[in-house]
Write an enzyme that holds these catalytic residues in place. Structure first.
Site, PDB file in Angstrom:
ATOM      1  N   ASN A 188      -5.087   4.510  -4.629  1.00  0.00           N
ATOM      2  CA  ASN A 188      -5.629   5.446  -3.909  1.00  0.00           C
ATOM      3  C   ASN A 188      -5.792   7.044  -4.273  1.00  0.00           C
ATOM      4  O   ASN A 188      -4.631   7.409  -4.359  1.00  0.00           O
ATOM      5  CB  ASN A 188      -4.755   5.188  -2.427  1.00  0.00           C
ATOM      6  CG  ASN A 188      -4.589   3.886  -1.807  1.00  0.00           C
ATOM      7  OD1 ASN A 188      -5.576   3.034  -2.140  1.00  0.00           O
ATOM      8  ND2 ASN A 188      -3.659   3.806  -0.926  1.00  0.00           N
ATOM      9  N   TYR A 235      -7.068  15.621  -1.201  1.00  0.00           N
ATOM     10  CA  TYR A 235      -5.902  16.215  -1.272  1.00  0.00           C
ATOM     11  C   TYR A 235      -5.617  16.749  -2.482  1.00  0.00           C
ATOM     12  O   TYR A 235      -4.574  17.551  -2.505  1.00  0.00           O
ATOM     13  CB  TYR A 235      -4.877  15.017  -0.892  1.00  0.00           C
ATOM     14  CG  TYR A 235      -5.006  14.252   0.317  1.00  0.00           C
ATOM     15  CD1 TYR A 235      -4.739  14.672   1.512  1.00  0.00           C
ATOM     16  CD2 TYR A 235      -5.116  12.752   0.252  1.00  0.00           C
ATOM     17  CE1 TYR A 235      -4.695  14.324   2.689  1.00  0.00           C
ATOM     18  CE2 TYR A 235      -5.299  12.228   1.440  1.00  0.00           C
ATOM     19  CZ  TYR A 235      -5.381  12.770   2.738  1.00  0.00           C
ATOM     20  OH  TYR A 235      -5.348  12.237   3.928  1.00  0.00           O
ATOM     21  N   ASN A 246       0.905  -1.075   0.052  1.00  0.00           N
ATOM     22  CA  ASN A 246      -0.172  -0.053   0.127  1.00  0.00           C
ATOM     23  C   ASN A 246       0.961   1.283  -0.126  1.00  0.00           C
ATOM     24  O   ASN A 246       1.577   1.326   0.883  1.00  0.00           O
ATOM     25  CB  ASN A 246      -0.956   0.004   1.249  1.00  0.00           C
ATOM     26  CG  ASN A 246      -1.920   1.116   1.213  1.00  0.00           C
ATOM     27  OD1 ASN A 246      -2.616   1.339   0.543  1.00  0.00           O
ATOM     28  ND2 ASN A 246      -1.264   2.191   2.064  1.00  0.00           N
ATOM     29  N   GLU A 247       0.854   1.849  -1.017  1.00  0.00           N
ATOM     30  CA  GLU A 247       1.573   3.264  -1.243  1.00  0.00           C
ATOM     31  C   GLU A 247       3.174   3.159  -0.585  1.00  0.00           C
ATOM     32  O   GLU A 247       3.549   4.246  -0.067  1.00  0.00           O
ATOM     33  CB  GLU A 247       1.020   4.406  -0.323  1.00  0.00           C
ATOM     34  CG  GLU A 247      -0.719   4.579  -0.575  1.00  0.00           C
ATOM     35  CD  GLU A 247      -1.352   5.928   0.075  1.00  0.00           C
ATOM     36  OE1 GLU A 247      -0.626   6.380   0.854  1.00  0.00           O
ATOM     37  OE2 GLU A 247      -2.202   6.309  -0.563  1.00  0.00           O
ATOM     38  N   TRP A 302     -12.770   4.973   1.706  1.00  0.00           N
ATOM     39  CA  TRP A 302     -11.698   5.240   2.740  1.00  0.00           C
ATOM     40  C   TRP A 302     -12.366   5.950   3.739  1.00  0.00           C
ATOM     41  O   TRP A 302     -12.412   7.219   3.334  1.00  0.00           O
ATOM     42  CB  TRP A 302     -10.411   5.625   2.323  1.00  0.00           C
ATOM     43  CG  TRP A 302      -9.425   5.636   3.535  1.00  0.00           C
ATOM     44  CD1 TRP A 302      -9.000   6.725   4.022  1.00  0.00           C
ATOM     45  CD2 TRP A 302      -8.639   4.423   3.888  1.00  0.00           C
ATOM     46  NE1 TRP A 302      -8.157   6.125   5.165  1.00  0.00           N
ATOM     47  CE2 TRP A 302      -7.969   4.867   4.881  1.00  0.00           C
ATOM     48  CE3 TRP A 302      -8.697   2.985   3.599  1.00  0.00           C
ATOM     49  CZ2 TRP A 302      -7.006   3.934   5.811  1.00  0.00           C
ATOM     50  CZ3 TRP A 302      -7.924   2.156   4.235  1.00  0.00           C
ATOM     51  CH2 TRP A 302      -7.392   2.579   5.312  1.00  0.00           C
TER      52      TRP A 302
HETATM   53  C1  GCU Z   1      -3.653   6.740   2.287  1.00  0.00           C
HETATM   54  C2  GCU Z   1      -3.302   5.568   3.122  1.00  0.00           C
HETATM   55  C3  GCU Z   1      -4.220   5.317   4.395  1.00  0.00           C
HETATM   56  C4  GCU Z   1      -4.587   6.696   4.877  1.00  0.00           C
HETATM   57  C5  GCU Z   1      -5.459   7.563   3.669  1.00  0.00           C
HETATM   58  C6  GCU Z   1      -5.613   9.012   4.356  1.00  0.00           C
HETATM   59  O1  GCU Z   1      -3.951   6.722   1.029  1.00  0.00           O
HETATM   60  O2  GCU Z   1      -3.467   4.355   2.282  1.00  0.00           O
HETATM   61  O3  GCU Z   1      -3.827   4.535   5.200  1.00  0.00           O
HETATM   62  O4  GCU Z   1      -5.253   6.756   5.955  1.00  0.00           O
HETATM   63  O5  GCU Z   1      -4.690   7.544   2.633  1.00  0.00           O
HETATM   64  O6  GCU Z   1      -4.825   9.961   3.885  1.00  0.00           O
HETATM   65  O7  GCU Z   1      -6.666   9.153   4.919  1.00  0.00           O
END
Ligand code: GCU
Length: 762
Positions: A439, A445, A384-385, A519
């Site tokens: 993601n 962002y 992941n990332e 998320w």
């Molecule tokens: C990322 C990451 C997560 C994180 C999320 C965020 O992409 O994988 O673990 O919590 O973004 O910024 O909320």
């Protein structure tokens, strides 16, 4: 026959050397309170101790201690003797404790658990709190000397492979590992029986197995089920069970019962996910395992509650991020019919001194072997990332190797990964696994929620063969902030809902996406965060950290995904309204909705689109009661919801988030204020000198570059997020914080950085 004795009760716990021992039960964490309230939470080595008896009747048996999860480095001692160490906080591990155990007497089990971050244990750095403790169950398994292997990476020692499954037949191979700790070769009969859900035998097989003294033998037995009842997600999570037993002479010496389901599946780059030949768009949410005031030390009750909420929202798929979850939860998913993405915590950055990702590989093998028989798992996630740590050939190589290991361990499932948003369309990362996820955080962002459409179509056109999913998308939503005009990064519940509305529409129209994962389903502890007036939390959940409040966005998804009839008026927590007319938004699954304001019926609207807006609804000064009824086609009442608003003269200032600029990445830096006189001019840049293309970390190693960074961005190293940011270039950061990194700021940074030659780091 084996028995598993519960070892959860009556432990003593010592947090700091010289402190007092406390009495605790498992599951336990020492971060239940400090884990989600701010940057600092207790990290270090703590001790657990438990005394227990083993009766003399158990003489001659084998004893195994089983830990289902202890974070993150665990040392186990029995009666003072060190049995070993487990590195990794999420998988099951066992120790054979037979030799050091006093049978017929009292034993002392001492366990040292350390949640310090070690350079070779994953995760290194991530946006969630690493709660310390023995936070899952512990058991003492008492087995006969001949038994199904308990020492193969914490697995069941039995692997059911689905060779070929269709409606006519399920062809399986059951591979059993059998251990013999006696001093002579043992001949055992392995019995395998597949039972349907009524307990009727539908397939069976047997095999004579010779197991040499002190060793482990393997037996692969083919079995087939005629006209199988296929495990079909939420619609039909049908489970068979495999009863595997070992008989020696006239005794059954071991027996295990493994629920499993049979199914076939595929992902098409154009059409998405297919289960048993039927198209099943995966409507997914992500889940973290922590809970307010409990951290990771949760019980079945909390897991059942999480599942009930996930089912209520109507999701049919879960990404269990960012690590192996509790066996109890995978079992629940099997029973409920959730399609799972399971993954290891190879996340954000690779360990500085980790040469080959050994611990990530260990955690991947554990994840796969321990969960091999769960029908709910379809995807193994290998990273992941991990690109956040910067461009490094070694990281690429390790990811490639992880993908190969997953395939070797389990050729029948699909591999996947979650790329960070800045990975380019043509990047080889997109071709290392069977499927891929991104993601993406347009509308939080970066940019606007609408930007998803262009990016998705562009990526798909550039990579028509890549099986694409959105592994994460989301925005912060804090239930005390409200706005009539919600906008990016304002933290309001209204923007959170609007964002999801916009993005869902885009996803829904793109069948090539095999899955999308919100998320996050729940807010969660993230000690590195401090934003929106909430410390130590990530607030992107559809439901609050305590699971008490479903945010409006929850109902947006429920309206699209669930069949339950309901109406939900949004903005109910936005009680004080400073305008005479409001637009009232309703999420619903009803065909028609009717609005009443202060007892007067106003309007009836079509509910088929699931999102209904009543425009310019008048509010009187003081109290207002609004009611929305959901109606069936024939006009009969199906559901109802009521909201109370108070019309006030002035906006309630507490409805606004404290951030001046409202931006999350923006808040990580201090920016120069007075830039009015700066005139942006063309700059001549050279590869030999620094620029905003370089990573923060690289610049911090050069005294002059570091001074420039400090001058413009402040003391970045003291920022809790620094570890996550140091591998990123300023250009990347600027993409996420456009309000802060203005053209002038970027110009000034480049002007000064381009005068500093690289290669002279002190
Ligand atoms: C990322 C990451 C997560 C994180 C999320 C965020 O992409 O994988 O673990 O919590 O973004 O910024 O909320």
């Amino acid at each position: 026959m084996r028995i598993a004795k519960d070892m959860n009760r009556d432990w003593k716990f010592l947090k700091t050397e010289g402190g007092a021992w406390e009495s605790v039960n498992l599951p336990h964490t020492w971060n239940a309170q400090d884990g989600a309230n701010g940057f600092n939470f207790y990290k270090g080595a703590c001790w657990y101790e438990k005394r227990f008896q083993v009766t003399s009747q158990e003489e001659g048996k084998r004893f195994f201690l089983e830990f289902q999860g202890s974070n993150s480095v665990t040392d186990v001692y029995m009666n003072g003797k060190h049995l070993g160490q487990h590195r990794g906080g999420y998988s099951t591990f066992r120790f054979d404790v037979t030799d050091g155990l006093a049978v017929g007497g009292e034993n002392t089990l001492s366990v040292k658990v350390d949640n310090t971050v070690y350079e070779d244990v994953y995760p290194q750095m991530a946006d969630f709190t690493f709660y310390g403790g023995i936070y899952r169950d512990v058991a003492l398994i008492v087995a006969e000397p001949v038994h199904f292997d308990l020492m193969d990476h914490g697995s069941q020692g039995i692997y059911i492979t689905q060779e070929k499954v269709d409606r006519e037949k399920a062809e399986l191979t059951v591979r059993s590992r059998i251990s013999n700790s006696r001093e002579a070769t043992e001949k055992v009969r392995l019995w395998l029986e597949v039972l349907d859900d009524a307990g009727k035998t539908v397939a069976y097989g047997a095999r004579e197995v010779f197991v040499e003294a002190g060793s482990t033998a393997e037996a692969a037995v083919p079995l087939s089920i005629e006209n199988p009842n296929l495990w079909h997600g939420l619609e039909n999570p049908y489970l068979y069970s495999l009863k595997a037993s070992l008989a020696s002479c006239n005794d059954t010496v071991d027996e295990v019962l493994i629920p499993f389901g049979v199914r076939h599946f595929e992902v098409d780059a154009e059409k998405g996910f297919f289960l048993n030949g039927e198209h099943l768009p995966l409507h997914g949410v992500s889940r973290h395992q922590d809970r307010k005031d409990m951290g990771w030390a949760i019980t079945p009750r909390e897991q059942d509650e999480d599942m009930a909420l996930i089912k209520e929202v109507g999701a049919n798929s879960i990404r269990l991020a960012h690590y192996q979850h509790n066996q109890y939860f995978y079992d629940l998913c099997d029973r409920e019919g959730m399609v799972l993405w399971a993954e290891i915590p190879f996340i954000s950055v690779m360990g500085k001194s980790d040469a080959d990702g050994e611990n990530a590989k260990q955690q991947l093998v554990e994840l796969i072997r321990q969960n091999y028989n769960h029908p709910s798992i379809f995807f193994w996630g290998v990273q992941n990332e991990i690109q956040i740590g910067g461009e490094k050939p070694l990281v690429r190589q390790v990811v490639q190797e992880l993908a190969e290991i997953a395939k070797k361990e389990d050729p029948n499932r699909l591999t996947t990964m979650a790329n960070v948003m800045f990975v380019k369309d043509g990047d080889p990362y997109n071709f290392m696994t069977d499927t891929v996820g991104y993601n993406k955080y347009y509308g939080w962002y970066q940019g606007q929620a609408e930007d998803f459409a262009g990016w998705l179509d562009g990526f798909h056109a550039a990579n028509p063969k890549v099986k694409l999913s959105i592994s994460e998308y989301g925005a912060e939503g804090i239930i005390q902030y409200h706005s009539e005009t919600p906008k990016v990064k304002d933290y309001t519940e209204e923007y959170h809902a609007l964002y999801h509305e916009t993005v869902w529409k885009i996803f829904e129209a793109r069948p090539y996406l095999w899955g999308t994962y919100v998320w996050n389903m729940f807010d969660f502890g993230a000690n590195i965060r401090d934003e929106g007036g909430v410390q130590g939390r990530n607030n992107k959940g559809l439901v609050t950290y305590d699971r008490k409040i479903k945010k409006d966005a929850f109902y947006m998804y429920k309206a699209h995904w669930s069949k339950e009839k309901f109406v939900h008026i949004t903005g109910k927590r936005f009680v004080e309204r400073a305008t005479g007319e409001i637009d009232l938004k309703v999420y619903t699954t009803c065909g028609k909705v009717r609005l009443q304001v202060n007892g007067t019926t106003m309007e009836e609207k079509d509910g088929d689109g699931h999102v209904v807006v009543f425009r310019q609804v008048p509010l009187q000064m003081g109290e207002n009661t609004l009611q929305v009824e959901g109606l069936m086609a024939d006009g009969s009442l199906e559901a109802r919801d009521t909201a109370h608003f108070q019309r006030v003269r002035e906006e309630n200032p507490s409805y606004g988030a404290p951030e001046a600029k409202g931006g999350v990445v923006d808040n990580w830096f201090t920016m120069p204020e007075d830039l009015e006189d700066v005139v942006v001019e063309e700059l001549v840049m050279s590869e030999d000198c620094f620029s905003t293309k370089d990573s923060l970390g690289a610049m911090m190693e050069n005294m002059e570059a570091k001074a420039v960074i400090r001058k413009y961005l402040g003391d970045v190293e003291s920022q809790p997020m620094y570890g996550m940011l140091e591998g990123m270039s300023i250009d990347m950061l600027a993409g996420m914080a456009e309000e802060t990194f203005t053209e002038k700021v970027m110009y000034l940074l480049n002007k000064e950085l381009s005068a500093i030659r690289k290669g002279q780091e002190q």
